[in-house]
Design a protein around this motif. Structure first.
Motif, PDB file in Angstrom:
ATOM      1  N   LEU A 135       0.832  -1.210   0.000  1.00 56.51           N
ATOM      2  CA  LEU A 135       0.000   0.000   0.000  1.00 56.51           C
ATOM      3  C   LEU A 135       0.866   1.260   0.000  1.00 56.51           C
ATOM      4  CD1 LEU A 135      -2.835  -1.015   2.514  1.00 56.51           C
ATOM      5  CD2 LEU A 135      -2.957  -0.936   0.015  1.00 56.51           C
ATOM      6  N   ARG A 136       2.124   1.127   0.412  1.00 56.79           N
ATOM      7  CA  ARG A 136       3.054   2.259   0.349  1.00 56.79           C
ATOM      8  C   ARG A 136       3.250   2.706  -1.092  1.00 56.79           C
ATOM      9  NH1 ARG A 136       5.564   5.932  -0.544  1.00 56.79           N
ATOM     10  NH2 ARG A 136       7.373   6.872   0.504  1.00 56.79           N
ATOM     11  N   GLY A 137       3.061   1.809  -2.029  1.00 58.99           N
ATOM     12  CA  GLY A 137       3.266   2.132  -3.430  1.00 58.99           C
ATOM     13  C   GLY A 137       2.002   2.525  -4.167  1.00 58.99           C
ATOM     14  N   ALA A 209      10.759  -3.424  12.026  1.00 56.18           N
ATOM     15  CA  ALA A 209      11.962  -3.020  11.282  1.00 56.18           C
ATOM     16  C   ALA A 209      12.005  -3.668   9.903  1.00 56.18           C
ATOM     17  CB  ALA A 209      13.214  -3.380  12.076  1.00 56.18           C
ATOM     18  N   VAL A 210      11.616  -4.925   9.831  1.00 55.56           N
ATOM     19  CA  VAL A 210      11.610  -5.636   8.552  1.00 55.56           C
ATOM     20  C   VAL A 210      10.527  -5.069   7.640  1.00 55.56           C
ATOM     21  CG1 VAL A 210      11.281  -7.880   7.439  1.00 55.56           C
ATOM     22  CG2 VAL A 210      12.531  -7.715   9.602  1.00 55.56           C
ATOM     23  N   ILE A 211       9.362  -4.813   8.222  1.00 57.62           N
ATOM     24  CA  ILE A 211       8.253  -4.235   7.451  1.00 57.62           C
ATOM     25  C   ILE A 211       8.652  -2.857   6.926  1.00 57.62           C
ATOM     26  CG2 ILE A 211       5.873  -3.396   7.599  1.00 57.62           C
ATOM     27  CD1 ILE A 211       5.475  -5.522   9.847  1.00 57.62           C
ATOM     28  N   ARG A 217      12.076   0.076   0.557  1.00 58.62           N
ATOM     29  CA  ARG A 217      12.484  -0.458  -0.746  1.00 58.62           C
ATOM     30  C   ARG A 217      11.460  -0.089  -1.809  1.00 58.62           C
ATOM     31  NH1 ARG A 217      11.367  -4.111  -4.339  1.00 58.62           N
ATOM     32  NH2 ARG A 217       9.555  -4.876  -3.179  1.00 58.62           N
ATOM     33  N   ILE A 218      10.181  -0.226  -1.474  1.00 55.54           N
ATOM     34  CA  ILE A 218       9.115   0.117  -2.419  1.00 55.54           C
ATOM     35  C   ILE A 218       9.171   1.598  -2.767  1.00 55.54           C
ATOM     36  CG2 ILE A 218       6.606   0.390  -2.601  1.00 55.54           C
ATOM     37  CD1 ILE A 218       6.364  -2.282  -1.065  1.00 55.54           C
ATOM     38  N   ARG A 222       9.892   3.129  -6.525  1.00 56.85           N
ATOM     39  CA  ARG A 222       8.946   4.042  -7.187  1.00 56.85           C
ATOM     40  C   ARG A 222       9.645   5.338  -7.589  1.00 56.85           C
ATOM     41  NH1 ARG A 222       4.778   6.285  -4.509  1.00 56.85           N
ATOM     42  NH2 ARG A 222       3.637   6.553  -6.457  1.00 56.85           N
ATOM     43  N   GLU A 223      10.436   5.867  -6.684  1.00 57.68           N
ATOM     44  CA  GLU A 223      11.141   7.127  -6.956  1.00 57.68           C
ATOM     45  C   GLU A 223      12.069   6.985  -8.159  1.00 57.68           C
ATOM     46  OE1 GLU A 223      12.109  11.042  -6.617  1.00 57.68           O
ATOM     47  OE2 GLU A 223      10.750  10.059  -5.214  1.00 57.68           O
ATOM     48  N   ALA A 224      12.705   5.825  -8.270  1.00 63.59           N
ATOM     49  CA  ALA A 224      13.666   5.614  -9.346  1.00 63.59           C
ATOM     50  C   ALA A 224      13.008   5.361 -10.690  1.00 63.59           C
ATOM     51  CB  ALA A 224      14.584   4.442  -8.990  1.00 63.59           C
TER      52      ALA A 224
END
Length: 313
Positions: A135-137, A209-211, A217-218, A222-224
């Motif tokens: 959902l972050r993306g 922390a893993v989440i 990473r997401i 997306r930014e890239a």
């Protein structure tokens, strides 16, 4: 992004007998309310009536008393929407901030339909609930994500939805289990005019922390790869079975293609851009030109993912 509904015919009537009396709605009602002020493309005509209900009961009361012939279009932040230059007939509903609250209960995330995907993912992370990182993306609201079965990075809303509260076009407030939405790729059976007001999502226990690292990473990916700082509308076309839309568009020679101030993004060619003063007509026409070129080159017919609403000018 709570706008995934069939587009209004270009010759639709624009008189609806609205607005209601002040006894009917406690929220705000604005004639000719601007949509271009918040739609991501920053273009397009106004809503005939822009309504911001105070709460679920206010919305239900409005829809119950509204003439059944009046079209209703729920809109979130407009991140997946082309509003045509003649505007949107009928009533456009925008949910208030009061309907964007997110809470965690018994390992489940309860989110108001006005909440952004990143807010839901962050709440899940803080509570140690994994599985909602994608959902972050998704740069839209919960309501739109539930309606259109939004997805990214290999997961869809249908994978995590338990149930959603919906106000139907006749004003009934109903709780729908996920199965009732009839989810397929980027589509649900939620009828036009119905408004998602809340959703409950499930996940699995995880380490914050893993989440958080997966969410980072997401965000970096997306930014890239996507033109996030441009006037755009997100992914323009659905990925056809066995294909990536961007690859078909690139192969057809459409990367960087322009029409007026509308452009196929050079960074990610499944994104259309408004370079400054593009009209919605130019953006939509550019999309149709891309579809034509892809069909001629590969034989594949691209299907719009962006919702196109309203009337031509």
């Amino acid at each position: 992004m709570n706008a995934a509904t069939p587009c209004v015919p270009a010759n639709a009537a624009t008189q609806t007998g609205f607005p209601p009396s002040r006894e009917t709605i406690r929220g705000s009602v604005e004639a000719g309310g601007s949509l271009a002020d918040f739609i991501w493309f920053r273009t397009g005509g106004p809503a005939e009536w822009l309504v911001r209900p105070a709460d679920v009961e206010d919305l239900a009361g409005l829809l119950k008393t509204l003439d059944p012939s009046t079209p209703v279009l729920p809109v979130g932040v407009g991140s997946n929407l082309i509003v045509r230059d003649g505007g949107v007939p009928g009533v456009v509903v925008r949910l208030p901030k009061a309907m964007a609250k997110v809470s965690v209960e018994d390992g489940r995330v309860r989110a108001g339909a006005g909440a952004m995907g990143i807010t839901v993912a962050s709440a899940a992370r803080d509570a140690g609930i994994a599985g909602l990182e994608f959902l972050r993306g998704i740069p839209g609201t919960v309501g739109g994500a539930v309606r259109m079965n939004a997805g990214a990075y290999g997961r869809d809303v249908s994978d995590i939805l338990i149930e959603a509260t919906v106000v139907t076009r006749d004003g009934a407030v109903e709780t729908w289990p996920a199965a009732r939405f009839g989810y397929v790729y980027r589509h649900s059976d939620l009828p036009a005019g119905a408004v998602v007001v809340e959703a409950v999502f499930s996940g699995t226990p995880g380490e914050p922390a893993v989440i958080g690292a997966e969410m980072d990473r997401i965000a970096a990916e997306r930014e890239a790869s996507q033109p996030l700082r441009s006037r755009t509308g997100g992914s323009t076309f659905k990925n056809p079975e066995g294909h990536k839309a961007w690859a078909l568009i690139d192969a057809a020679g459409c990367r960087g293609l322009t029409r007026g101030d509308a452009q196929v993004s050079e960074k990610h060619c499944n994104f259309l851009l408004n370079l400054g003063s593009a009209s919605s007509a130019e953006i939509e026409a550019l999309g149709e030109e891309v579809r034509t070129k892809v069909k001629a080159h590969s034989g594949v017919t691209l299907e719009w993912e962006i919702q196109r609403v309203g009337v031509a000018k």
